[in-house]
Design an enzyme around this catalytic site. Structure first.
Site, PDB file in Angstrom:
ATOM      1  N   HIS A 106      23.844  61.543  26.548  1.00  0.00           N
ATOM      2  CA  HIS A 106      22.961  60.418  26.876  1.00  0.00           C
ATOM      3  C   HIS A 106      21.982  60.826  27.985  1.00  0.00           C
ATOM      4  O   HIS A 106      20.799  60.459  27.945  1.00  0.00           O
ATOM      5  CB  HIS A 106      23.778  59.213  27.354  1.00  0.00           C
ATOM      6  CG  HIS A 106      24.704  58.657  26.313  1.00  0.00           C
ATOM      7  ND1 HIS A 106      26.072  58.839  26.369  1.00  0.00           N
ATOM      8  CD2 HIS A 106      24.466  57.937  25.193  1.00  0.00           C
ATOM      9  CE1 HIS A 106      26.631  58.240  25.322  1.00  0.00           C
ATOM     10  NE2 HIS A 106      25.683  57.689  24.594  1.00  0.00           N
ATOM     11  N   GLY A 115      20.175  60.548  19.403  1.00  0.00           N
ATOM     12  CA  GLY A 115      20.795  61.873  19.298  1.00  0.00           C
ATOM     13  C   GLY A 115      21.023  62.260  17.838  1.00  0.00           C
ATOM     14  O   GLY A 115      21.361  61.419  16.999  1.00  0.00           O
ATOM     15  N   GLN A 144      22.436  58.016  11.178  1.00  0.00           N
ATOM     16  CA  GLN A 144      21.924  56.842  11.912  1.00  0.00           C
ATOM     17  C   GLN A 144      20.439  57.040  12.230  1.00  0.00           C
ATOM     18  O   GLN A 144      19.624  56.127  12.028  1.00  0.00           O
ATOM     19  CB  GLN A 144      22.745  56.667  13.198  1.00  0.00           C
ATOM     20  CG  GLN A 144      22.133  55.717  14.199  1.00  0.00           C
ATOM     21  CD  GLN A 144      23.038  55.469  15.388  1.00  0.00           C
ATOM     22  OE1 GLN A 144      24.001  54.749  15.283  1.00  0.00           O
ATOM     23  NE2 GLN A 144      22.719  56.038  16.548  1.00  0.00           N
ATOM     24  N   VAL A 204      24.119  67.507  22.045  1.00  0.00           N
ATOM     25  CA  VAL A 204      24.586  68.239  23.231  1.00  0.00           C
ATOM     26  C   VAL A 204      26.078  68.502  23.031  1.00  0.00           C
ATOM     27  O   VAL A 204      26.828  67.609  22.620  1.00  0.00           O
ATOM     28  CB  VAL A 204      24.333  67.424  24.516  1.00  0.00           C
ATOM     29  CG1 VAL A 204      24.876  68.150  25.742  1.00  0.00           C
ATOM     30  CG2 VAL A 204      22.837  67.164  24.675  1.00  0.00           C
ATOM     31  N   ARG A 235      33.845  59.043  22.200  1.00  0.00           N
ATOM     32  CA  ARG A 235      35.204  58.970  21.650  1.00  0.00           C
ATOM     33  C   ARG A 235      36.075  60.141  22.079  1.00  0.00           C
ATOM     34  O   ARG A 235      37.306  60.075  21.953  1.00  0.00           O
ATOM     35  CB  ARG A 235      35.154  58.922  20.124  1.00  0.00           C
ATOM     36  CG  ARG A 235      34.556  57.627  19.602  1.00  0.00           C
ATOM     37  CD  ARG A 235      34.339  57.712  18.105  1.00  0.00           C
ATOM     38  NE  ARG A 235      33.473  56.642  17.650  1.00  0.00           N
ATOM     39  CZ  ARG A 235      33.895  55.456  17.233  1.00  0.00           C
ATOM     40  NH1 ARG A 235      35.177  55.195  17.197  1.00  0.00           N
ATOM     41  NH2 ARG A 235      33.051  54.533  16.851  1.00  0.00           N
TER      42      ARG A 235
HETATM   43  O1  PAF Z   1      24.448  55.430  18.699  1.00  0.00           O
HETATM   44  C1  PAF Z   1      24.817  54.418  19.334  1.00  0.00           C
HETATM   45  O2  PAF Z   1      25.285  54.498  20.472  1.00  0.00           O
HETATM   46  C2  PAF Z   1      24.715  53.065  18.669  1.00  0.00           C
HETATM   47  O3  PAF Z   1      24.952  53.150  17.302  1.00  0.00           O
HETATM   48  C3  PAF Z   1      23.386  52.342  18.964  1.00  0.00           C
HETATM   49  C4  PAF Z   1      22.208  53.117  18.385  1.00  0.00           C
HETATM   50  C5  PAF Z   1      23.203  52.191  20.460  1.00  0.00           C
HETATM   51  C6  PAF Z   1      23.395  50.965  18.319  1.00  0.00           C
HETATM   52  O4  PAF Z   1      24.436  50.169  18.809  1.00  0.00           O
END
Ligand code: PAF
Length: 254
Positions: free
Chosen positions: A38, A148, A154, A177, A188
């Site tokens: 992040h 990411g 996603q 990363v 997780r």
């Molecule tokens: O990747 C994530 O952390 C989540 O899927 C997101 C994009 C913040 C949506 O809740």
């Protein structure tokens, strides 16, 4: 100094001020439990925008399993410290009642890609992700939003949604990363037992170095992994596995 904003309306009026000042805004949506992955998104946003907004919202609609939602790590104090040292300007920490004032009556549905890979194993997951991301993008009104590549499916779905709905925000992919031993950083990972954490390194190693998906699957199963899928598409090799009740995903370029 990072400013915490708990009310969506407060951000919207601040956003109006930033627009008057012609400031560009970068947005990093997260579910908290932040790690170096992040931080790399925040740094990229800072390098490309005047102001960086991070959201922390554990989105209930993307968890098809209520136990998974309950166990999702919540570490707001540590997250804020990290964001402060990363130099994020604002953190939006909205309440579920505000995000879902419609009680999830309105949803974003994608009918093809969202049923593949993770979608085949997590029904409704991407519907929840796309719905919350559309809400967050509309709230943030950012010039760019950073995602990411660990969650590559996603990213592809969000990019497709942004195109389909003519969203103004540019969707920016950022490289995965990894820990020193190769495991992709994930919120997780902290839930893995120490044995499973050691074993987990086999997953990226096989994805990277073994070309045959069946062989990867067989070797993972031999070492006690439960394999959801190992598949190749979009010039990448994707995998999702489970160790105990912790689900890990990853992908590498091929
Ligand atoms: O990747 C994530 O952390 C989540 O899927 C997101 C994009 C913040 C949506 O809740």
């Amino acid at each position: 100094m990072t400013q915490l904003i708990e009310n969506i309306k407060d951000w919207r009026s601040l956003r109006g001020e930033l627009a008057k000042e012609n400031k560009s805004v970068g947005f990093v949506p997260t579910m908290g439990a932040l790690h170096e992955g992040h931080s790399s998104l925040v740094r990229k946003s800072k390098s490309e925008n005047d102001v960086t907004l991070v959201s922390i919202f554990v989105n209930p609609t993307q968890f098809e399993d209520s136990q998974d939602l309950e166990k999702y790590p919540r570490t707001l104090v540590e997250d804020l410290k990290r964001l402060e040292s990363d130099g994020a300007d604002y953190v939006l920490f909205p309440r579920a009642e505000d995000m879902y004032a419609d009680k999830y009556q309105y949803q974003v549905v994608e009918n093809i890609l969202s049923r593949d890979l993770c979608g085949a194993h997590r029904p409704g997951h991407f519907q929840g992700v796309l719905t919350v991301v559309l809400k967050l993008l509309n709230i943030a009104e950012a010039h760019r939003a950073y995602f990411g590549e660990k969650d590559f499916q996603q990213y592809v779905l969000i990019r497709g949604m942004a195109e389909a709905f003519f969203l103004k925000t540019e969707i920016v992919p950022c490289p995965t990363v990894r820990e020193q031993d190769g495991l992709a950083m994930s919120s997780r990972n902290t839930r893995l037992s120490s044995d499973d954490r050691q074993r987990a390194t086999l997953f990226p190693e096989l994805l990277e170095h073994t070309t045959n998906p069946e062989e990867i699957t067989r070797r993972l199963i031999d070492r006690g992994f439960f394999v959801d899928y190992i598949e190749e598409k979009w010039g990448r090799r994707f995998g999702a596995v489970r160790l105990g009740d912790v689900r890990l995903i990853d992908n590498v370029k091929i």
